[in-house]
Design an enzyme around this catalytic site. Structure first.
Site, PDB file in Angstrom:
ATOM      1  CG  HIS A  81      31.981 -62.792 -11.530  1.00 26.17           C
ATOM      2  ND1 HIS A  81      33.310 -62.810 -11.182  1.00 26.17           N
ATOM      3  CD2 HIS A  81      31.612 -61.480 -11.572  1.00 26.17           C
ATOM      4  CE1 HIS A  81      33.722 -61.557 -11.020  1.00 26.17           C
ATOM      5  NE2 HIS A  81      32.715 -60.725 -11.259  1.00 26.17           N
ATOM      6  CD  GLU A  82      28.034 -60.024 -12.536  1.00 28.21           C
ATOM      7  OE1 GLU A  82      27.803 -59.186 -11.652  1.00 28.21           O
ATOM      8  OE2 GLU A  82      29.008 -59.944 -13.297  1.00 28.21           O
ATOM      9  CG  HIS A 133      30.236 -59.186  -7.351  1.00 22.31           C
ATOM     10  ND1 HIS A 133      31.435 -58.860  -6.751  1.00 22.31           N
ATOM     11  CD2 HIS A 133      30.484 -59.204  -8.688  1.00 22.31           C
ATOM     12  CE1 HIS A 133      32.362 -58.686  -7.688  1.00 22.31           C
ATOM     13  NE2 HIS A 133      31.821 -58.893  -8.870  1.00 22.31           N
ATOM     14  CD  GLU A 181      35.049 -57.568  -9.682  1.00 26.05           C
ATOM     15  OE1 GLU A 181      34.647 -58.675 -10.056  1.00 26.05           O
ATOM     16  OE2 GLU A 181      34.313 -56.577  -9.590  1.00 26.05           O
TER      17      GLU A 181
HETATM   18 ZN   LIG Z   1      32.648 -58.693 -10.803  1.00 33.02          ZN
END
Ligand SMILES: [Zn+2]
Length: 265
Positions: free
Chosen positions: A115-116, A119, A186
């Site tokens: 997830h990170e 980004h 997100e």
């Molecule tokens: Zn996030």
């Protein structure tokens, strides 16, 4: 009069041209990110937990490779009760020991890093960082304010740690550590993150369970990276379930399958 008009139009031109310099320059953002990363590293206690460090050393390069991005990857495990993890633009990652008990297993660490990292690979917040870095010109005094009043401006511990950097680096630090990505960013980070973990060889179904645990652990109060613009836990779990069949086929074709990996004690 002519002279005054000339000065006025020059000023006008300058203010417009400085606005146009706001468009993100990746190398510049990466340079500030590196500076901030090194500063955090110098000011933080690096964990000496042997198993957790070894686990991060296994998972981080797998996720990095799965992302297909050619960053100069680095990572660290910070000794801190904060339930937090991040990946800066350019591939500098950190995991806080406070998140480890919530993760419960290696696959959940892969989901979090996925997830990170997403980004960073999807360049979320690029516009925002570069605006903060050029804050002084644009009249958004984030950079200056970070140096002077960072203590008040910052919402997170790491932001406070870096506020003293001032200038572009301070601006970047505030914009990164107190960041809120848009809901759509997100959702994209969840989607790509799940693919990355699957490609790295971890069971993508664990991403769904992780967010269940994360919701329960935060007791309604979201940890730093997962602040309010995040989709609700329900929406996020629903999305991850929808994407699961596709992530599963990525997992089945991955060079290695580790399942849930080792558990976190
Ligand atoms: Zn996030």
């Amino acid at each position: 009069m002519f002279k005054r008009t000339l000065i006025f139009s020059t000023l006008l031109f300058l203010s417009f041209s400085s606005c146009s310099t706001i468009d993100p320059k990746e190398s510049e953002i990466d340079a500030q990110a590196l500076k901030a990363y090194q500063e955090v590293r110098a000011k933080s206690k690096i964990s000496t937990h042997a198993e957790w460090t070894a686990m991060l050393n296994r998972v981080a390069p797998r996720i990095a490779k799965a992302s297909g991005e050619n960053f100069k990857w680095e990572w660290m495990l910070i000794e801190s009760p904060e339930v937090n993890a991040w990946c800066m633009p350019g591939g500098k990652m950190a995991v806080y020991t406070g998140i480890m008990p919530v993760l419960k297993n290696e696959a959940a660490l892969a989901a979090t890093l996925g997830h990170e990292v997403a980004h960073a690979t999807k360049r979320h917040g690029k516009q925002r960082y570069s605006r903060a870095m050029k804050g002084n010109i644009a009249g958004l005094v984030i950079g200056g304010a970070a140096a002077v009043g960072g203590q008040l401006l910052c919402k997170t511990e790491t932001c406070r740690l870096l506020a003293g950097l001032g200038g572009a680096a301070g601006g970047f630090a505030v914009a990164f550590f107190d960041r809120k990505f848009s809901r759509s960013d997100e959702t994209q980070a969840d989607e790509y993150g799940q693919t990355y973990m699957a490609q790295a060889g971890y069971d993508p179904a664990e991403a769904i369970k992780l967010w269940e645990r994360m919701g329960a652990a935060s007791g309604g109060k979201a940890p730093p990276e997962f602040m309010s613009t995040h989709p609700s836990d329900t929406t996020r779990r629903k999305n991850l379930s929808t994407w699961l069949p596709r992530a599963r086929s990525v997992y089945e074709k991955a060079p290695q399958q580790y399942g849930l990996g080792e558990s976190i004690q």
